[in-house]
Scaffold this active site. Structure first.
Site, PDB file in Angstrom:
ATOM      1  N   GLU A 172       9.352  -6.717  -2.690  1.00  0.00           N
ATOM      2  CA  GLU A 172       9.256  -8.307  -1.141  1.00  0.00           C
ATOM      3  C   GLU A 172      10.108  -8.471  -0.264  1.00  0.00           C
ATOM      4  O   GLU A 172       9.913  -9.232   0.056  1.00  0.00           O
ATOM      5  CB  GLU A 172       9.540 -10.139  -1.878  1.00  0.00           C
ATOM      6  CG  GLU A 172       8.896  -9.975  -3.230  1.00  0.00           C
ATOM      7  CD  GLU A 172       7.577 -10.681  -2.853  1.00  0.00           C
ATOM      8  OE1 GLU A 172       7.624 -11.268  -1.602  1.00  0.00           O
ATOM      9  OE2 GLU A 172       6.608 -10.883  -4.152  1.00  0.00           O
TER      10      GLU A 172
ATOM     11  N   GLN B 100      44.837 -11.645 -13.243  1.00  0.00           N
ATOM     12  CA  GLN B 100      44.737 -11.821 -12.148  1.00  0.00           C
ATOM     13  C   GLN B 100      43.427 -10.859 -11.589  1.00  0.00           C
ATOM     14  O   GLN B 100      42.246 -11.648 -10.513  1.00  0.00           O
ATOM     15  CB  GLN B 100      45.284 -11.886 -10.514  1.00  0.00           C
ATOM     16  CG  GLN B 100      46.430 -13.195 -11.471  1.00  0.00           C
ATOM     17  CD  GLN B 100      47.824 -13.504 -10.417  1.00  0.00           C
ATOM     18  OE1 GLN B 100      47.785 -11.708  -9.651  1.00  0.00           O
ATOM     19  NE2 GLN B 100      48.317 -14.615 -10.348  1.00  0.00           N
TER      20      GLN B 100
ATOM     21  N   SER C 192       4.874  -2.783   2.243  1.00  0.00           N
ATOM     22  CA  SER C 192       4.540  -4.273   2.877  1.00  0.00           C
ATOM     23  C   SER C 192       4.377  -4.615   4.155  1.00  0.00           C
ATOM     24  O   SER C 192       3.544  -5.939   4.571  1.00  0.00           O
ATOM     25  CB  SER C 192       6.039  -4.897   2.126  1.00  0.00           C
ATOM     26  OG  SER C 192       6.430  -4.435   0.638  1.00  0.00           O
TER      27      SER C 192
ATOM     28  N   GLU D  68       0.654  -1.208  -0.134  1.00  0.00           N
ATOM     29  CA  GLU D  68      -0.222   0.446  -0.580  1.00  0.00           C
ATOM     30  C   GLU D  68       0.736   1.429  -0.165  1.00  0.00           C
ATOM     31  O   GLU D  68       1.932   1.113   0.169  1.00  0.00           O
ATOM     32  CB  GLU D  68      -0.907   0.170   1.291  1.00  0.00           C
ATOM     33  CG  GLU D  68      -1.878  -0.688   0.987  1.00  0.00           C
ATOM     34  CD  GLU D  68      -3.103  -0.994   1.706  1.00  0.00           C
ATOM     35  OE1 GLU D  68      -3.648  -1.130   2.098  1.00  0.00           O
ATOM     36  OE2 GLU D  68      -2.962  -0.074   2.817  1.00  0.00           O
TER      37      GLU D  68
ATOM     38  N   HIS E 273      32.575  -5.746 -18.491  1.00  0.00           N
ATOM     39  CA  HIS E 273      32.831  -6.049 -19.682  1.00  0.00           C
ATOM     40  C   HIS E 273      32.863  -4.744 -20.297  1.00  0.00           C
ATOM     41  O   HIS E 273      33.130  -3.703 -20.987  1.00  0.00           O
ATOM     42  CB  HIS E 273      31.319  -5.229 -20.337  1.00  0.00           C
ATOM     43  CG  HIS E 273      30.386  -6.533 -20.431  1.00  0.00           C
ATOM     44  ND1 HIS E 273      30.943  -7.776 -19.121  1.00  0.00           N
ATOM     45  CD2 HIS E 273      30.123  -7.692 -21.429  1.00  0.00           C
ATOM     46  CE1 HIS E 273      29.928  -9.412 -19.605  1.00  0.00           C
ATOM     47  NE2 HIS E 273      29.748  -8.670 -20.841  1.00  0.00           N
TER      48      HIS E 273
END
Length: 380
Positions: free
Chosen positions: A362, A278, A131, A126, A337
Protein backbone atom coordinates in the site's frame (compact mmCIF):
# COMPACT_ATOMS: atom_id res chain seq x y z
CA UNK A 1 -24.13 3.93 11.75
CA UNK A 2 -22.18 4.15 15.01
CA UNK A 3 -21.99 1.10 17.22
CA UNK A 4 -22.24 1.77 20.95
CA UNK A 5 -19.43 0.90 23.34
CA UNK A 6 -21.15 -2.15 24.79
CA UNK A 7 -21.88 -3.65 21.37
CA UNK A 8 -18.34 -2.96 20.20
CA UNK A 9 -16.87 -4.50 23.35
CA UNK A 10 -18.99 -7.63 22.91
CA UNK A 11 -18.10 -7.95 19.21
CA UNK A 12 -14.41 -7.40 19.93
CA UNK A 13 -14.54 -10.06 22.66
CA UNK A 14 -16.08 -12.48 20.17
CA UNK A 15 -13.25 -11.82 17.72
CA UNK A 16 -10.65 -12.18 20.47
CA UNK A 17 -12.10 -15.50 21.62
CA UNK A 18 -12.32 -16.82 18.05
CA UNK A 19 -8.76 -15.76 17.29
CA UNK A 20 -7.34 -17.36 20.42
CA UNK A 21 -9.39 -20.54 20.18
CA UNK A 22 -9.48 -21.28 16.45
CA UNK A 23 -6.68 -19.28 14.84
CA UNK A 24 -3.74 -19.17 17.26
CA UNK A 25 -3.22 -22.98 17.38
CA UNK A 26 -3.14 -23.21 13.58
CA UNK A 27 -1.60 -20.03 12.22
CA UNK A 28 2.01 -21.29 12.17
CA UNK A 29 0.93 -24.35 10.21
CA UNK A 30 -1.05 -22.50 7.56
CA UNK A 31 1.61 -19.79 7.34
CA UNK A 32 4.09 -22.50 6.36
CA UNK A 33 1.57 -24.02 3.93
CA UNK A 34 0.91 -20.57 2.40
CA UNK A 35 -2.85 -20.98 2.45
CA UNK A 36 -5.61 -19.74 4.73
CA UNK A 37 -7.82 -22.71 5.67
CA UNK A 38 -11.28 -22.54 4.11
CA UNK A 39 -12.94 -23.73 7.32
CA UNK A 40 -11.56 -20.73 9.21
CA UNK A 41 -12.88 -18.42 6.51
CA UNK A 42 -16.28 -20.10 6.75
CA UNK A 43 -16.38 -19.58 10.52
CA UNK A 44 -15.46 -15.92 10.07
CA UNK A 45 -18.37 -15.51 7.67
CA UNK A 46 -20.73 -17.13 10.17
CA UNK A 47 -19.58 -14.61 12.79
CA UNK A 48 -20.23 -11.72 10.40
CA UNK A 49 -16.60 -10.57 10.33
CA UNK A 50 -16.59 -9.36 6.73
CA UNK A 51 -19.32 -6.72 6.94
CA UNK A 52 -17.12 -3.87 8.18
CA UNK A 53 -18.16 -0.41 7.04
CA UNK A 54 -20.40 -1.69 4.24
CA UNK A 55 -23.88 -0.24 4.90
CA UNK A 56 -26.40 -2.60 6.45
CA UNK A 57 -28.81 -2.17 3.56
CA UNK A 58 -26.07 -3.51 1.27
CA UNK A 59 -25.38 -6.55 3.42
CA UNK A 60 -22.68 -5.20 5.71
CA UNK A 61 -22.38 -4.28 9.38
CA UNK A 62 -22.50 -0.53 8.80
CA UNK A 63 -19.67 0.14 11.26
CA UNK A 64 -18.09 3.53 11.67
CA UNK A 65 -14.43 3.61 10.67
CA UNK A 66 -13.11 3.80 14.23
CA UNK A 67 -14.97 0.65 15.29
CA UNK A 68 -13.86 -1.02 12.07
CA UNK A 69 -10.21 -0.19 12.79
CA UNK A 70 -10.54 -1.61 16.29
CA UNK A 71 -11.89 -4.98 15.18
CA UNK A 72 -9.25 -5.26 12.44
CA UNK A 73 -6.57 -4.61 15.06
CA UNK A 74 -8.03 -7.24 17.35
CA UNK A 75 -7.78 -9.98 14.73
CA UNK A 76 -4.32 -8.79 13.65
CA UNK A 77 -2.94 -9.39 17.14
CA UNK A 78 -3.16 -13.11 16.33
CA UNK A 79 -3.06 -13.16 12.53
CA UNK A 80 -3.09 -9.99 10.46
CA UNK A 81 -3.65 -11.93 7.21
CA UNK A 82 -7.17 -12.73 8.38
CA UNK A 83 -7.48 -9.00 8.95
CA UNK A 84 -6.71 -8.59 5.24
CA UNK A 85 -9.76 -10.69 4.37
CA UNK A 86 -11.88 -8.79 6.90
CA UNK A 87 -10.85 -5.47 5.39
CA UNK A 88 -11.39 -6.13 1.69
CA UNK A 89 -15.16 -5.54 1.51
CA UNK A 90 -14.64 -2.17 3.22
CA UNK A 91 -11.52 -1.09 1.38
CA UNK A 92 -9.66 -2.24 -1.73
CA UNK A 93 -12.39 -4.45 -3.17
CA UNK A 94 -15.71 -3.25 -1.81
CA UNK A 95 -15.39 0.47 -1.14
CA UNK A 96 -15.57 1.36 -4.82
CA UNK A 97 -18.76 -0.64 -5.17
CA UNK A 98 -20.26 1.09 -2.14
CA UNK A 99 -19.61 4.57 -3.52
CA UNK A 100 -19.70 4.09 -7.29
CA UNK A 101 -21.39 0.76 -7.97
CA UNK A 102 -24.79 0.39 -9.59
CA UNK A 103 -27.60 -1.26 -7.60
CA UNK A 104 -27.16 -4.34 -9.80
CA UNK A 105 -23.41 -4.48 -9.11
CA UNK A 106 -23.96 -4.01 -5.41
CA UNK A 107 -26.48 -6.82 -5.29
CA UNK A 108 -24.44 -9.22 -7.42
CA UNK A 109 -20.98 -8.57 -6.00
CA UNK A 110 -21.00 -6.38 -2.89
CA UNK A 111 -23.71 -8.03 -0.81
CA UNK A 112 -22.22 -11.56 -0.99
CA UNK A 113 -18.75 -10.05 -0.51
CA UNK A 114 -19.80 -8.34 2.73
CA UNK A 115 -21.40 -11.55 3.95
CA UNK A 116 -18.37 -13.72 3.22
CA UNK A 117 -20.14 -15.76 0.57
CA UNK A 118 -17.64 -14.72 -2.12
CA UNK A 119 -14.29 -12.93 -2.11
CA UNK A 120 -12.62 -10.50 -4.44
CA UNK A 121 -9.25 -9.04 -5.39
CA UNK A 122 -8.14 -5.55 -6.39
CA UNK A 123 -5.80 -5.17 -9.36
CA UNK A 124 -3.99 -1.85 -8.97
CA UNK A 125 -0.22 -2.42 -8.80
CA UNK A 126 1.61 -3.02 -12.08
CA UNK A 127 5.05 -4.46 -12.91
CA UNK A 128 6.42 -1.16 -14.26
CA UNK A 129 4.35 1.62 -12.69
CA UNK A 130 3.96 0.06 -9.25
CA UNK A 131 1.25 1.78 -7.22
CA UNK A 132 1.32 4.94 -9.36
CA UNK A 133 -2.22 4.65 -10.71
CA UNK A 134 -1.88 7.60 -13.08
CA UNK A 135 1.08 5.92 -14.83
CA UNK A 136 -0.55 2.54 -15.40
CA UNK A 137 0.17 0.68 -18.63
CA UNK A 138 -2.86 -1.62 -18.75
CA UNK A 139 -5.11 -0.40 -21.55
CA UNK A 140 -8.62 -0.94 -22.85
CA UNK A 141 -10.51 -0.18 -26.03
CA UNK A 142 -14.18 0.01 -26.88
CA UNK A 143 -15.62 -2.64 -29.18
CA UNK A 144 -19.29 -1.88 -29.61
CA UNK A 145 -20.84 -2.07 -26.17
CA UNK A 146 -17.92 -4.12 -24.83
CA UNK A 147 -14.54 -3.22 -23.35
CA UNK A 148 -11.42 -5.20 -24.33
CA UNK A 149 -8.61 -5.04 -21.75
CA UNK A 150 -4.90 -5.85 -22.14
CA UNK A 151 -2.11 -5.59 -19.60
CA UNK A 152 -0.74 -7.00 -16.37
CA UNK A 153 -1.07 -6.42 -12.64
CA UNK A 154 1.30 -7.74 -10.01
CA UNK A 155 1.38 -8.43 -6.29
CA UNK A 156 -2.39 -8.81 -6.36
CA UNK A 157 -3.71 -10.52 -3.23
CA UNK A 158 -6.43 -13.10 -2.65
CA UNK A 159 -6.01 -14.91 -5.96
CA UNK A 160 -6.94 -18.29 -4.50
CA UNK A 161 -10.25 -17.13 -3.03
CA UNK A 162 -11.37 -14.39 -5.40
CA UNK A 163 -14.45 -14.82 -7.59
CA UNK A 164 -13.81 -11.47 -9.27
CA UNK A 165 -11.21 -8.76 -9.62
CA UNK A 166 -11.79 -5.03 -9.60
CA UNK A 167 -9.11 -3.63 -11.85
CA UNK A 168 -8.17 -0.49 -13.71
CA UNK A 169 -7.12 0.33 -17.26
CA UNK A 170 -6.59 3.41 -19.39
CA UNK A 171 -8.04 4.25 -22.77
CA UNK A 172 -5.11 6.56 -23.54
CA UNK A 173 -1.89 6.63 -21.49
CA UNK A 174 -1.21 10.22 -22.56
CA UNK A 175 -4.28 11.31 -20.58
CA UNK A 176 -2.83 10.18 -17.26
CA UNK A 177 -5.45 9.84 -14.54
CA UNK A 178 -8.14 11.29 -16.84
CA UNK A 179 -8.05 8.24 -19.09
CA UNK A 180 -8.59 5.58 -16.42
CA UNK A 181 -11.70 3.43 -15.96
CA UNK A 182 -12.52 0.72 -13.41
CA UNK A 183 -13.91 -2.71 -14.25
CA UNK A 184 -15.27 -5.83 -12.54
CA UNK A 185 -13.77 -8.95 -14.12
CA UNK A 186 -14.92 -12.46 -13.09
CA UNK A 187 -11.89 -14.72 -12.59
CA UNK A 188 -13.19 -17.24 -15.13
CA UNK A 189 -13.15 -14.65 -17.92
CA UNK A 190 -11.33 -15.83 -21.09
CA UNK A 191 -7.91 -14.22 -21.38
CA UNK A 192 -7.51 -13.68 -17.64
CA UNK A 193 -4.62 -15.65 -16.09
CA UNK A 194 -3.73 -15.73 -12.39
CA UNK A 195 -0.16 -16.71 -11.46
CA UNK A 196 0.48 -16.93 -7.70
CA UNK A 197 3.92 -16.25 -6.23
CA UNK A 198 5.28 -18.79 -3.78
CA UNK A 199 7.70 -18.73 -0.84
CA UNK A 200 7.30 -15.05 -0.02
CA UNK A 201 9.22 -13.45 2.85
CA UNK A 202 6.03 -12.56 4.71
CA UNK A 203 2.25 -12.40 4.39
CA UNK A 204 2.59 -16.02 3.33
CA UNK A 205 -1.00 -17.24 3.84
CA UNK A 206 -2.29 -14.52 1.51
CA UNK A 207 -2.13 -15.77 -2.08
CA UNK A 208 -0.50 -12.96 -4.05
CA UNK A 209 0.72 -12.97 -7.60
CA UNK A 210 0.45 -11.69 -11.13
CA UNK A 211 -2.70 -11.10 -13.16
CA UNK A 212 -2.38 -11.19 -16.92
CA UNK A 213 -5.10 -9.75 -19.16
CA UNK A 214 -5.01 -10.67 -22.85
CA UNK A 215 -7.99 -9.41 -24.83
CA UNK A 216 -10.24 -9.80 -21.80
CA UNK A 217 -13.72 -8.80 -22.92
CA UNK A 218 -16.34 -7.44 -20.53
CA UNK A 219 -19.72 -5.83 -21.08
CA UNK A 220 -20.98 -2.41 -20.10
CA UNK A 221 -22.25 -3.84 -16.81
CA UNK A 222 -18.62 -4.37 -15.75
CA UNK A 223 -17.82 -0.65 -15.67
CA UNK A 224 -17.61 0.71 -12.12
CA UNK A 225 -18.72 4.32 -12.01
CA UNK A 226 -18.42 6.49 -15.10
CA UNK A 227 -16.03 5.78 -17.95
CA UNK A 228 -12.83 7.77 -17.32
CA UNK A 229 -13.80 8.02 -13.65
CA UNK A 230 -11.61 5.12 -12.56
CA UNK A 231 -8.99 7.23 -10.80
CA UNK A 232 -11.54 8.34 -8.21
CA UNK A 233 -12.58 4.71 -7.72
CA UNK A 234 -8.96 3.67 -7.23
CA UNK A 235 -8.13 6.46 -4.78
CA UNK A 236 -11.22 5.74 -2.71
CA UNK A 237 -10.16 2.10 -2.45
CA UNK A 238 -6.50 2.85 -1.76
CA UNK A 239 -7.17 5.39 0.98
CA UNK A 240 -9.57 3.03 2.76
CA UNK A 241 -6.99 0.28 2.27
CA UNK A 242 -4.29 2.32 3.98
CA UNK A 243 -6.46 2.68 7.05
CA UNK A 244 -6.85 -1.08 7.29
CA UNK A 245 -3.12 -1.71 6.71
CA UNK A 246 -2.30 0.69 9.53
CA UNK A 247 -4.80 -0.98 11.86
CA UNK A 248 -3.33 -4.39 11.07
CA UNK A 249 0.19 -3.10 11.67
CA UNK A 250 -0.87 -1.84 15.10
CA UNK A 251 -2.38 -5.24 15.85
CA UNK A 252 0.81 -7.05 14.89
CA UNK A 253 2.88 -4.65 17.01
CA UNK A 254 0.54 -5.11 20.00
CA UNK A 255 0.85 -8.87 19.65
CA UNK A 256 4.63 -8.52 19.75
CA UNK A 257 4.42 -6.41 22.89
CA UNK A 258 2.02 -8.82 24.59
CA UNK A 259 4.30 -11.76 23.82
CA UNK A 260 7.38 -9.86 24.96
CA UNK A 261 5.83 -8.93 28.31
CA UNK A 262 4.79 -12.53 28.94
CA UNK A 263 8.16 -13.93 27.91
CA UNK A 264 10.16 -11.37 29.92
CA UNK A 265 8.24 -12.27 33.06
CA UNK A 266 8.70 -16.01 32.54
CA UNK A 267 12.30 -16.10 31.30
CA UNK A 268 14.66 -16.46 34.27
CA UNK A 269 18.42 -16.15 33.88
CA UNK A 270 20.71 -16.44 36.90
CA UNK A 271 17.72 -16.53 39.21
CA UNK A 272 16.26 -13.27 37.91
CA UNK A 273 13.43 -12.74 35.46
CA UNK A 274 14.69 -10.67 32.54
CA UNK A 275 11.70 -8.37 33.10
CA UNK A 276 13.56 -7.05 36.14
CA UNK A 277 16.38 -5.68 33.98
CA UNK A 278 16.16 -2.00 33.10
CA UNK A 279 17.25 -2.60 29.49
CA UNK A 280 14.29 -4.94 28.93
CA UNK A 281 11.94 -2.56 30.72
CA UNK A 282 13.11 0.28 28.45
CA UNK A 283 12.40 -1.82 25.37
CA UNK A 284 8.90 -2.64 26.59
CA UNK A 285 8.17 0.97 27.52
CA UNK A 286 9.31 2.29 24.15
CA UNK A 287 7.30 -0.37 22.32
CA UNK A 288 4.16 0.48 24.28
CA UNK A 289 4.59 4.22 23.72
CA UNK A 290 5.08 3.89 19.98
CA UNK A 291 2.17 1.48 19.61
CA UNK A 292 -0.10 3.88 21.46
CA UNK A 293 0.99 6.72 19.19
CA UNK A 294 0.41 4.59 16.08
CA UNK A 295 -3.05 3.62 17.30
CA UNK A 296 -3.94 7.27 17.82
CA UNK A 297 -2.89 8.05 14.25
CA UNK A 298 -5.07 5.20 13.00
CA UNK A 299 -8.03 6.50 14.97
CA UNK A 300 -7.35 10.06 13.76
CA UNK A 301 -7.57 8.79 10.18
CA UNK A 302 -10.73 6.83 10.99
CA UNK A 303 -12.35 9.87 12.60
CA UNK A 304 -11.59 11.92 9.48
CA UNK A 305 -13.29 9.32 7.31
CA UNK A 306 -16.25 9.21 9.68
CA UNK A 307 -16.59 12.95 9.17
CA UNK A 308 -16.91 12.29 5.45
CA UNK A 309 -13.39 13.42 4.59
CA UNK A 310 -11.03 11.47 2.34
CA UNK A 311 -8.35 11.51 5.01
CA UNK A 312 -5.52 11.29 2.49
CA UNK A 313 -2.85 12.88 4.67
CA UNK A 314 -4.05 11.05 7.78
CA UNK A 315 -4.08 7.72 5.93
CA UNK A 316 -0.50 8.20 4.79
CA UNK A 317 0.66 9.23 8.25
CA UNK A 318 -1.07 6.29 9.89
CA UNK A 319 0.11 3.74 7.34
CA UNK A 320 3.73 4.92 7.30
CA UNK A 321 4.12 5.32 11.06
CA UNK A 322 2.23 2.18 12.07
CA UNK A 323 4.23 0.09 9.60
CA UNK A 324 7.50 1.43 10.99
CA UNK A 325 6.31 0.83 14.56
CA UNK A 326 5.37 -2.75 13.68
CA UNK A 327 8.85 -3.36 12.27
CA UNK A 328 10.56 -1.88 15.33
CA UNK A 329 8.27 -3.75 17.73
CA UNK A 330 8.89 -7.06 15.97
CA UNK A 331 12.65 -6.45 15.99
CA UNK A 332 12.64 -5.73 19.72
CA UNK A 333 10.39 -8.72 20.38
CA UNK A 334 12.85 -11.06 18.68
CA UNK A 335 15.69 -9.44 20.64
CA UNK A 336 13.86 -9.93 23.94
CA UNK A 337 13.20 -13.57 23.08
CA UNK A 338 16.85 -14.08 22.22
CA UNK A 339 17.58 -17.33 20.39
CA UNK A 340 13.98 -18.41 20.94
CA UNK A 341 12.94 -15.50 18.73
CA UNK A 342 13.91 -17.51 15.67
CA UNK A 343 12.18 -20.66 16.87
CA UNK A 344 8.81 -21.65 15.34
CA UNK A 345 7.66 -22.24 18.92
CA UNK A 346 7.21 -18.46 19.24
CA UNK A 347 5.30 -16.25 16.80
CA UNK A 348 7.58 -13.21 17.03
CA UNK A 349 9.80 -14.60 14.26
CA UNK A 350 6.82 -14.71 11.91
CA UNK A 351 5.88 -11.19 12.98
CA UNK A 352 9.43 -10.05 12.20
CA UNK A 353 9.11 -11.32 8.61
CA UNK A 354 5.67 -9.85 8.15
CA UNK A 355 6.61 -6.50 9.65
CA UNK A 356 9.05 -5.81 6.82
CA UNK A 357 6.32 -6.40 4.25
CA UNK A 358 4.08 -3.90 6.06
CA UNK A 359 6.61 -1.22 5.14
CA UNK A 360 6.18 -2.06 1.44
CA UNK A 361 2.50 -2.78 0.80
CA UNK A 362 0.00 0.00 0.00
CA UNK A 363 2.87 2.35 -0.80
CA UNK A 364 6.35 2.33 0.70
CA UNK A 365 7.28 4.66 3.53
CA UNK A 366 9.18 6.82 1.06
CA UNK A 367 6.06 7.30 -1.08
CA UNK A 368 4.02 8.28 1.95
CA UNK A 369 6.62 10.83 2.99
CA UNK A 370 6.10 12.47 -0.39
CA UNK A 371 2.31 12.33 -0.10
CA UNK A 372 2.36 13.87 3.37
CA UNK A 373 4.74 16.62 2.28
CA UNK A 374 2.62 17.45 -0.77
CA UNK A 375 -0.48 17.73 1.41
CA UNK A 376 1.33 20.03 3.82
CA UNK A 377 2.63 22.28 1.04
CA UNK A 378 -0.90 22.54 -0.37
CA UNK A 379 -2.18 23.60 3.03
CA UNK A 380 -4.25 20.44 3.51
Amino acid sequence: MAIDEHELAAFTATIRDFAQREVAPRVAEYDAAEQIPRDIVKQMAELGLFGGTVPEELGGLGLDHVSYAKIIEEMAKVDHTLGVLMSMPSSLVGSGLVKFGTPEQQEKWLRPLAQGEIFGAAGVTEPQSGSNVAAMETTYRRDGDDFVINGAKTWISNLDLASFIITFATADRSLGRAGISAFIIPVDSPGLTLSPFKDKLGFRPICSGEVSLVDVRVGADALVGEEFGGYAVAMNAVEKGRLSVAARAVGLAQGCLDDSIAYAQQRVIGGTAIADHQLIQAKLANMATEITAARLLVHDCAHAMDRGERGRKQASMAKMYASNVAQRAATEAVQIHGAYGVSPEFRVGRAYRDSKVFQLVEGTGEIHLQLIARALLKGE
